[in-house]
Scaffold this active site. Structure first.
Site, PDB file in Angstrom:
ATOM      1  CG  HIS A  68      -0.321   0.042   2.543  1.00 12.88           C
ATOM      2  ND1 HIS A  68       0.351  -1.034   3.084  1.00 12.88           N
ATOM      3  CD2 HIS A  68      -0.238   1.030   3.478  1.00 12.88           C
ATOM      4  CE1 HIS A  68       0.806  -0.707   4.287  1.00 12.88           C
ATOM      5  NE2 HIS A  68       0.466   0.548   4.541  1.00 12.88           N
ATOM      6  CG  HIS A  73       4.098  -0.552   4.321  1.00  9.99           C
ATOM      7  ND1 HIS A  73       4.096  -1.901   4.580  1.00  9.99           N
ATOM      8  CD2 HIS A  73       3.709   0.058   5.475  1.00  9.99           C
ATOM      9  CE1 HIS A  73       3.711  -2.096   5.836  1.00  9.99           C
ATOM     10  NE2 HIS A  73       3.472  -0.929   6.396  1.00  9.99           N
ATOM     11  CG  HIS A 157      -3.969  -0.284   6.370  1.00 10.65           C
ATOM     12  ND1 HIS A 157      -3.845  -0.021   7.723  1.00 10.65           N
ATOM     13  CD2 HIS A 157      -2.894   0.288   5.773  1.00 10.65           C
ATOM     14  CE1 HIS A 157      -2.750   0.674   7.929  1.00 10.65           C
ATOM     15  NE2 HIS A 157      -2.155   0.878   6.766  1.00 10.65           N
ATOM     16  CG  ASP A 178       0.508  -1.833   7.673  1.00 13.48           C
ATOM     17  OD1 ASP A 178       1.240  -2.762   8.054  1.00 13.48           O
ATOM     18  OD2 ASP A 178       0.865  -0.638   7.681  1.00 13.48           O
ATOM     19  CD  GLU A 203      -0.803  -4.835  10.779  1.00 16.34           C
ATOM     20  OE1 GLU A 203      -0.196  -4.351  11.764  1.00 16.34           O
ATOM     21  OE2 GLU A 203      -1.805  -4.313  10.266  1.00 16.34           O
TER      22      GLU A 203
END
Length: 599
Positions: A68, A73, A157, A178, A203
Site C-alpha cells: 500500500h 511501506h 487499512h 497492513d 503485521e
C-alpha cells in the site's frame, strides 16, 4: 530439500521501513520497500546490501511487491530502483500506483527543499521508478514468469491496500502488509480465502491490544473535540493524507451538522481535493454503504470542512485542524503543533501509531520538554490525547486472519518485540503451528514438502501429443485434468475418465446476464433480429437460430422474453459456461449497445 527463506531488511521486531526478502523454490521476491520516519540518516532506508551480495540486483530479484501507499511501506522505492539500481518489475494495486508518487513527492519536498537533505531521490527518479510499476487487480492471478505467480486480496487499512499471495508450484507465502479486519466508515474489512499457505507473514502492530467498542471511541473523540472548542481552544489532529483522515472527517462532519456547531474545521490545503478525486476514481475499493449512496451523495464532499491556510494558525478563537503528516515528524502538522503547544486550552489528538524517534511518539510517551531543530526547547502545555483510530488489525483480528487462511507456519513482522512474543505464544497454542519473529537481518529457513509423484493417464498424454506439441525438458508444460487419489497414489486423468471411474454425473455451471432493450416487437421477431445481428458481427463463430426461438453462439444461449412490467421493453437472457466467459462478456456488452435499426 526445497525451502522457504525469509529475511526482514526492515520491520523485523520493529515498526517502520517495511522490507521483507522472501526466497521460495529458487525465486526471490521483495515485499515492500519502506522508509523509517524516525530517522534522517542512513538508518532511514532498509539495508539493501543484503540483496546485492549475489551480484547484479535485477538478476537476483524476480520482483518487488508493494502492499500500500504508506511511506513506511513504499518510501524507499525510488531510492532502491533509481539509486541502488533495481530494474525489474514492481507490482502494486491501481490506487497505490496513483497515490504513491504524490506522497513520495510531498515527502521529498519536505526532506530536500525544506530541510536540505542530501543523497535523496529526485522528482525525476520518482517518475522513472513509477514507470516500472505493473498494476494488479484484486483476485487476479498474475504470472510473473513461468513458475512464479502472485495474487492480491483486499486488506482494508487504506484505499488500495492489498495482501499478496506468492506461489511457486505447490508452495505459497501470503504477505498481509497492513490490514484491518473490521469495516469502518469508508472501507471494508480485509478478506482472504482458505488458501492454506506454507507461510503467512503478518503485521503485528497491535499484537497485545484488543480494541474497545468503536462507538465508544468515536463518542469519546467527539466529546473531547467538542469540550475543547467550547472552551475556546484549538484542536490539532495529525493525520496522513488518505485513510484515517477521511474516517474522522466523515465523523466530525456528521457531528457538526447534528449539533449545528460554528467553530471552523480545516484540512491541509490541496489534500481534500486530492482525496476526493481518488475516492471517486476508486469507488469500488470503498465500503458497501459509500458505493450505494455515491450517486446521490458523495460522502467526501464536506460542507463544514474547509481548506487550511497557514495564516489561520495564528487566528484567535476555537478551530479544529486536520494536518499532515500523522506522526508530527515534519510538515504542516509539526508547524501548527509548535505554535499551539504552549497553550493549555489547546489539544492534540493522535489517532494512530507513532514510530520511535518522532515527535508524536515522544509526546505520547509523556515527554513535555522537546528538543527541536537548532537546540530549541519546546515546552508542551497543550493537552495530549491518544485515541486509536488506527486501521491496523488488533490481536483479535490477527488471530481471526490466521484462522481464516489456515497457514502451515506464521511469521510476525511490523511490531514491537515484547508484544510479538506474547502473540507468538498465543498463535502456537491456539493453532498448533510454528510462529517466528525474526529481527532485521535474521533469516528464518522453513523446509517445505517434497514434490508428490503423480501418474498421468495414457489417454490424457495421447490427447496432448495429438495437439502436435513436442515435450521440452527446459520448458515445463501444464497438463489440465482431474486429480484422483486412490490407495495414497495420485493419478491425473481426463475429466471424462474421472466421472466414469467415480460414477458421477457431469454438472455444468452457467452464468446468466439480463440485457434490457426498448423494443415493441414480439419475442420471436426480436430473437430473429438478435440472430441476424450476431451472425453479421461474429463471422468466426458458429451462430445458430434454434426452433424454440433461442439463439446460440458456441456454448452461449440467448433468449428473448417480455418485460414483466413494461410492454415496450424486452429482456435478453444471455447465459454461458465458464469456458466461454470472455466471449460471454463480449456478447453481453455488444447487446447492451442495442440492435441495428431494421432497414
Amino acid at each position: 530439500m526445497p525451502e522457504i527463506r525469509v529475511t526482514p531488511l526492515g520491520a523485523g521486531q520493529d515498526v517502520g521501513r517495511s522490507c521483507i526478502l522472501v526466497s521460495i523454490a529458487g525465486k526471490n521476491v521483495m515485499l515492500d520497500c519502506g522508509m523509517h520516519m524516525g530517522f534522517s540518516d542512513d538508518r532511514r532506508f532498509p539495508d539493501f546490501s543484503y540483496n546485492t551480495r549475489s551480484g547484479r540486483l535485477t538478476d537476483f530479484l524476480d520482483c518487488v511487491i508493494i502492499s500500500h501507499f504508506h511511506l513506511d511501506h513504499c518510501g524507499a522505492l525510488p531510492y532502491f530502483s533509481e539509486m541502488v539500481g533495481y530494474d525489474g518489475p514492481i507490482y502494486m494495486t491501481q490506487p497505490t500506483q496513483a497515490i504513491c508518487p504524490i506522497l513520495l513527492e510531498d515527502y521529498r519536498k519536505i526532506a530536500v527543499d525544506k530541510k536540505g537533505e542530501a543523497n535523496f531521490f529526485t522528482s525525476q527518479m520518482i517518475k522513472d521508478c513509477m514507470k516500472k510499476v505493473v498494476a494488479v487487480h484484486l483476485h487476479q492471478t498474475v504470472q510473473v514468469d513461468d513458475e512464479l505467480e502472485i495474487k492480491a486480496y483486499y486488506a482494508g487499512h487504506v484505499l488500495g491496500a492489498a495482501m499478496f499471495q506468492i506461489k511457486v508450484g505447490s508452495e505459497s507465502v501470503v504477505y498481509t502488509g497492513d490490514y484491518n479486519m473490521t469495516p469502518d466508515r469508508h472501507l471494508g474489512a480485509a478478506w482472504i480465502d482458505k488458501c492454506r499457505p506454507s507461510l503467512l507473514i503478518t503485521e503485528s502492530t497491535y499484537a497485545t491490544t484488543i480494541r474497545d467498542s468503536k462507538r465508544c471511541r468515536e463518542r469519546d473523540f467527539l466529546k473531547k473535540v467538542h469540550e475543547t472548542v467550547e472552551r475556546g481552544g484549538k484542536v490539532l489532529i495529525p493525520v496522513f493524507a488518505l485513510g484515517r483522515a477521511q474516517e474522522l472527517c466523515i465523523l466530525l462532519e456528521t457531528f457538526w451538522e447534528r449539533m449545528d456547531l460554528k467553530a471552523p474545521i480545516y484540512f491541509s490545503t490541496g489534500l481534500t481535493e486530492k482525496a476526493n478525486h481518488y475516492y471517486k476514481l476508486f469507488i469500488p475499493w470503498t465500503n458497501q454503504k459509500i458505493r450505494k449512496t455515491f450517486v446521490q451523495r458523495n460522502m467526501f464532499e464536506f460542507k463544514h470542512i474547509k481548506a487550511f491556510d497557514r495564516a489561520f494558525a495564528d487566528s484567535p478563537g476555537p478551530m479544529v485542524v486536520f494536518a499532515t503528516p500523522g506522526m508530527l515528524h515534519a510538515g504542516q502538522s509539526l508547524q501548527i503543533f509548535r505554535k499551539w503547544a504552549g497553550n493549555e486550552k489547546n489539544m492534540v489528538i493522535m489517532p494512530g501509531y507513532c514510530v520511535q524517534g518522532t515527535v508524536g511518539h515522544k509526546i505520547l510517551s509523556g515527554q513535555r520538554k522537546l528538543e527541536m531543530e537548532g537546540r530549541q526547547v519546546l515546552e508542551v502545555k497543550m493537552q495530549v490525547e491518544y485515541m486509536s483510530f488506527s486501521a491496523h488489525a488488533d490481536a483479535k483480528g490477527i488471530m481471526q486472519l490466521v484462522g481464516q487462511a489456515e497457514p502451515e507456519n506464521v511469521l510476525l513482522v511490523h511490531g514491537e518485540a515484547k508484544k510479538m512474543e506474547f502473540l507468538k505464544q498465543k498463535i502456537e497454542q491456539e493453532f498448533r503451528v510454528n510462529c517466528y519473529m525474526p529481527a532485521n537481518g535474521e533469516t528464518v529457513t522453513l523446509p517445505t514438502s517434497p514434490s508428490i509423484p503423480v501418474g498421468i493417464s495414457l489417454g490424457l498424454l495421447k490427447r496432448e501429443m495429438a495437439q502436435g506439441l513436442l515435450p521440452d525438458a527446459k520448458k515445463p508444460r501444464l497438463l489440465h485434468g482431474t486429480l484422483i487419489m486412490k490407495d495414497s497414489n495420485f493419478r491425473l486423468v481426463s475429466s471424462e475418465q474421472a466421472l466414469k471411474e467415480l460414477g458421477l454425473a457431469e454438472h455444468q455451471l452457467r452464468f446468466t446476464c439480463r440485457v434490457h432493450l426498448h423494443d415493441t416487437r414480439k419475442e420471436q421477431e426480436m430473437a430473429m433480429r438478435v440472430y441476424s445481428h450476431l451472425k453479421s458481427v461474429l463471422k468466426d463463430h458458429c451462430v445458430q437460430h434454434l426452433p424454440d426461438g433461442s439463439v446460440t453462439v458456441e456454448s452461449i444461449l440467448v433468449q428473448a422474453a417480455a418485460h414483466s412490467e413494461d410492454p415496450g421493453t424486452k429482456v435478453l437472457l444471455v447465459s454461458w459456461t465458464y469456458q466461454d466467459e470472455e466471449l460471454g462478456s463480449y456478447l453481453t456488452s455488444l447487446l447492451k449497445k442495442g440492435l441495428p435499426q431494421a432497414s
